[in-house]
Motif scaffolding. Structure first.
Motif, mmCIF file in Angstrom:
data_model
loop_
_atom_site.group_PDB
_atom_site.id
_atom_site.type_symbol
_atom_site.label_atom_id
_atom_site.label_comp_id
_atom_site.label_asym_id
_atom_site.label_seq_id
_atom_site.Cartn_x
_atom_site.Cartn_y
_atom_site.Cartn_z
ATOM 1 N N SER A 118 67.273 8.304 29.855
ATOM 2 C CA SER A 118 66.666 9.561 30.301
ATOM 3 C C SER A 118 65.631 10.048 29.292
ATOM 4 O O SER A 118 64.608 10.632 29.673
ATOM 5 N N TYR A 148 62.523 7.447 29.465
ATOM 6 C CA TYR A 148 61.676 7.500 30.662
ATOM 7 C C TYR A 148 61.335 8.921 31.119
ATOM 8 O O TYR A 148 60.818 9.122 32.215
ATOM 9 N N THR A 175 63.220 11.584 31.875
ATOM 10 C CA THR A 175 64.045 12.259 32.897
ATOM 11 C C THR A 175 65.164 13.094 32.269
ATOM 12 O O THR A 175 66.039 13.583 32.980
ATOM 13 N N ASP A 214 67.438 15.926 31.115
ATOM 14 C CA ASP A 214 67.662 17.239 31.706
ATOM 15 C C ASP A 214 68.535 18.080 30.769
ATOM 16 O O ASP A 214 69.703 17.744 30.528
#
Length: 285
Positions: free
Chosen positions: A174, A177, A179, A181
């Motif tokens: 995550s 790349y 992503t 959160d």
């Protein structure tokens, strides 16, 4: 009877140094102070010798497979096995609250994945009845997570190492790349890399406790408090010698039947699976 042997990783300063000092005073056997940096390790050894203590030193870089393998070969040849392991070596690059992929990977590699290497090469040398303590932190409690899938995975009573690795790799990907959160974590995901590595360490402790229980090997994780070290943001609150006491308790005094637990610095046994509890790391950065 074979001479008892204790090993402490990351022990040239701070908490690790304090653990070695405490073991030298109370443990009846040989104590190994290990460190990645040989110069600093020897300096720490010399300091303890000036206090009349007699630990041994061996270089050990927990993130280097060859270093772990060489150390394991040395212990096997010299002692045949050992009785105490304190997994203390760790890093925290606290200047990057939301780290780059490279920084996140470094943290995970040292704080968690090195323990897989240690299990592969050093755990076969643990004698029956040995004690292992892995130094976690408040960041290592499950309440640091808000991602329900991850919580459910790590709460599985039949959790295996592969699932922990998948959790860790999912987080790293995550970051890699883009992503990532913040809502997957407590405290706005600050230092998520450290939370992930310490949660993985604690989860691995639970898995290992089950795996080695039939050999009466006691394996526990501990949060020693916000220790006054150069790694601690804000300088820390607990003196290393004081913080070492809970680890020395688990090694020297706790029941040998105590295994697979998460102990707080005040010796309270905390429910690691209490994802809704107020145990997560906050306000330190």
């Amino acid at each position: 009877m074979a001479n008892k042997v204790a090993i402490v990783t990351g022990a040239n300063r701070g908490l690790g140094f304090a653990i070695v000092k405490g073991l030298c005073l109370k443990f009846e056997g040989t104590v190994y102070l290990t460190a990645r940096d040989e110069k600093r390790g020897v300096e720490a050894l010399t300091k303890l010798q000036t206090e009349g203590l007699t630990p041994q030193f061996h270089r050990l870089d927990v993130s280097d497979i060859d270093s772990v393998r060489n150390f394991a070969d040395y212990i096997k040849t010299k002692h045949g096995g050992f009785d105490v392991l304190v997994n203390n070596a760790a890093i925290l690059e606290w200047d990057e609250v939301y780290p780059s992929y490279e920084a996140a990977k470094r943290n995970v590699d040292v704080n968690y994945k090195s323990l897989l290497t240690i299990e592969e090469y050093l755990f076969p040398l643990l004698r029956d009845g040995a004690r292992v303590v892995s130094v976690s932190s408040a960041c290592g409690h499950l309440s640091n997570l808000k991602n329900k899938k991850w919580i459910e995975t790590l709460s599985d009573t039949h959790l295996e190492t592969e699932s922990i690795n998948n959790f860790v790799d999912e987080y790293l990907n995550s970051v890699k790349y883009g992503t990532f959160d913040k809502n997957d974590f407590a405290d706005e995901g600050k230092h998520a890399e450290h939370r992930v590595s310490k949660i993985a360490l604690t989860a691995l402790t639970m898995v290992q406790a089950r795996k080695y229980k039939n050999r009466n090997i006691s394996i526990n994780a501990v949060h020693p408090g916000h220790v006054k070290t150069d790694m601690a943001v804000g300088g820390g609150e607990i003196d290393p010698d004081k913080a070492a006491e809970v680890i020395l308790y688990l090694i020297l005094d706790a029941s040998p039947n105590l295994t697979g637990t998460f102990m707080w610095h005040n010796r309270k046994l905390v429910d690691w699976l209490d994802a809704e509890g107020d145990y997560y790391c906050k306000g330190l950065w």
